[in-house]
Design a protein around this motif. Structure first.
Motif, PDB file in Angstrom:
ATOM      1  N   LYS A 118       0.905  -1.173   0.101  1.00 19.06           N
ATOM      2  CA  LYS A 118       0.181  -0.100   0.090  1.00 19.06           C
ATOM      3  C   LYS A 118       0.825   1.190   0.167  1.00 19.06           C
ATOM      4  N   VAL A 119       0.757   1.972  -1.040  1.00 15.11           N
ATOM      5  CA  VAL A 119       1.397   3.311  -1.127  1.00 15.11           C
ATOM      6  C   VAL A 119       1.412   4.240   0.036  1.00 15.11           C
ATOM      7  N   ASN A 120       2.274   4.717   0.510  1.00 16.36           N
ATOM      8  CA  ASN A 120       2.295   5.397   1.935  1.00 16.36           C
ATOM      9  C   ASN A 120       2.092   4.849   3.023  1.00 16.36           C
ATOM     10  N   GLY A 121       2.058   3.244   3.175  1.00 18.36           N
ATOM     11  CA  GLY A 121       1.668   2.574   4.301  1.00 18.36           C
ATOM     12  C   GLY A 121       2.797   1.885   4.699  1.00 18.36           C
ATOM     13  N   SER A 122       2.503   0.775   5.226  1.00 19.23           N
ATOM     14  CA  SER A 122       3.689  -0.028   5.546  1.00 19.23           C
ATOM     15  C   SER A 122       4.258  -1.169   4.647  1.00 19.23           C
TER      16      SER A 122
END
Length: 393
Positions: A118-122
């Motif tokens: 997930k972009v900008n996630g973990s």
């Protein structure tokens, strides 16, 4: 009558002009093209690379055909290199693919897993997958737009100089990728585990690490001490590199002598890079296939113990030796520490490879490697080599 004749003349002139315009327009604006594509094609044609030379008669020399093969040295370096001893579980392969000219897309399924997040996630907790890709030629790894897996209860590292010889807290490591789940297991694995692991006892800072490169009484002629090597260049060994430096004890000892050494290491069933950083020296996460990330003629010393040996394909080893020569400054030292091979290979294969590079021998000691039994006829070479201060090119 005259007026009517003049009117008729102008009418015919106008009609013929319109017919001419219609003819031109239908020729240029045909159903299969338009004026704009015609201009684009013309522009593209005029931007074709010009010939490199004019001949003496005012003509042009034709450019070389695009089918000309790549330079043989480029092909030699980028071609898959078969491992001398076959399949290696660390590489999950029987060959090494050097990173230059190799593509991560050779391993599409693994790459797809690695780049799924997930972009900008973990980021996924996928250190094993990432290292597998890297060791098979996907180096450097693609960047990702996610936050890497990390311990939830991290603490501040020990301060210098205490950190140099202290075992870090377990909370400094994400343990998912390793058989051991704490430092106590790593420290004792040479006594408690039968399986093979690279640098199996490196995490035990009270064991062999405590006496390495000190000139300890148990040392033999193959075991050069750091002080002995530094004495050959008093005061001018300041910065360097340790290739495959395990737990970075070499870099720590050099730091104690005001020499800055960067340590390359992989995380082969152990958090070597975390451990090195926790001790307060710099880890560099690159494989032996990677071109050394330093500019030409810059380092004072390059050291490598055990890593540069006969498990590496000979041609790749030859490239590596020249890469070491490249990054050393004129007058710099290459400390080849316990290079090992089968006895007859040393003189037939490896001595010519080393001597072809252009180093001057400062110290050269050959001895038997007996830890796996004398019947294998294995040999060690420890050498201190200098890049010539003058005319090194």
């Amino acid at each position: 009558m005259e007026l009517s004749f003049n009117n008729l003349f102008f009418l015919l002139l106008l009609l013929s002009s319109n017919l001419l315009t219609l003819f031109v327009s239908t020729t240029i604006y045909s159903s299969s093209c338009s004026l704009k594509p015609q201009l684009q094609i013309t522009t593209a044609t005029t931007r074709s690379p010009p010939p490199e030379n004019d001949d003496d008669n005012g003509g042009t020399v034709e450019p070389e055909p695009k089918t000309k093969p790549l330079p043989s040295e480029f092909i030699a370096f980028t071609s898959p290199q078969k491992l001398p001893f076959g399949f290696n579980p660390n590489f999950n392969s029987e060959q090494i693919l050097p990173s230059v000219g190799s593509s991560c897309t050779l391993y599409e399924s693994d790459l797809r897993l690695y780049m799924s997040y997930k972009v900008n996630g973990s980021c996924p907790d996928d250190e094993l997958l990432a290292q597998k890709l890297l060791l098979r030629g996907c180096e450097p790894l693609p960047r990702r737009r996610c936050r890497p897996a990390a311990p939830n209860d991290s603490t501040e590292p020990y301060p210098l100089p205490d950190s140099l010889w202290s075992t870090p807290p377990d909370s400094s490591v994400q343990w998912t990728a390793y058989t051991c789940k704490n430092y106590s297991c790593l420290i004792n694995r040479s006594r408690n585990q039968n399986r093979f692991d690279d640098c199996k006892d490196c995490f035990d800072l009270t064991g062999r690490e405590k006496t390495r490169w000190t000139g300890h009484v148990t040392s033999g002629p193959l075991d050069f001490s750091i002080d002995e090597v530094l004495s050959t260049k008093p005061g001018t060994i300041r910065i360097g590199l340790d290739i495959g430096g395990g737990a970075a004890t070499f870099a720590v000892r050099m730091r104690e002598r005001n020499v800055t050494v960067v340590t390359t290491s992989m995380n082969l069933n152990g958090p070597f890079n975390n451990f090195i950083a926790s001790r307060g020296v710099v880890p560099l996460y690159v494989s032996v296939s990677q071109r050394l990330p330093f500019f030409d003629n810059t380092l004072d010393i390059v050291h490598s113990m055990h890593v540069l040996s006969n498990w590496i394909p000979t041609e790749l080893l030859h490239f590596m030796m020249f890469d070491i020569y490249r990054v050393l400054r004129p007058g710099g030292l290459f400390w080849l520490d316990h290079f090992f091979c089968v006895g007859e290979e040393l003189e037939k294969v490896y001595v010519p490879v080393i001597e072809s590079v252009g180093f001057t021998k400062v110290k050269w000691v050959v001895g038997r490697k007996l830890d796996r039994g004398p019947e294998l006829n294995e040999m060690y070479l420890s050498a201190l080599l200098e890049k010539p201060l003058k005319n090194s090119w």
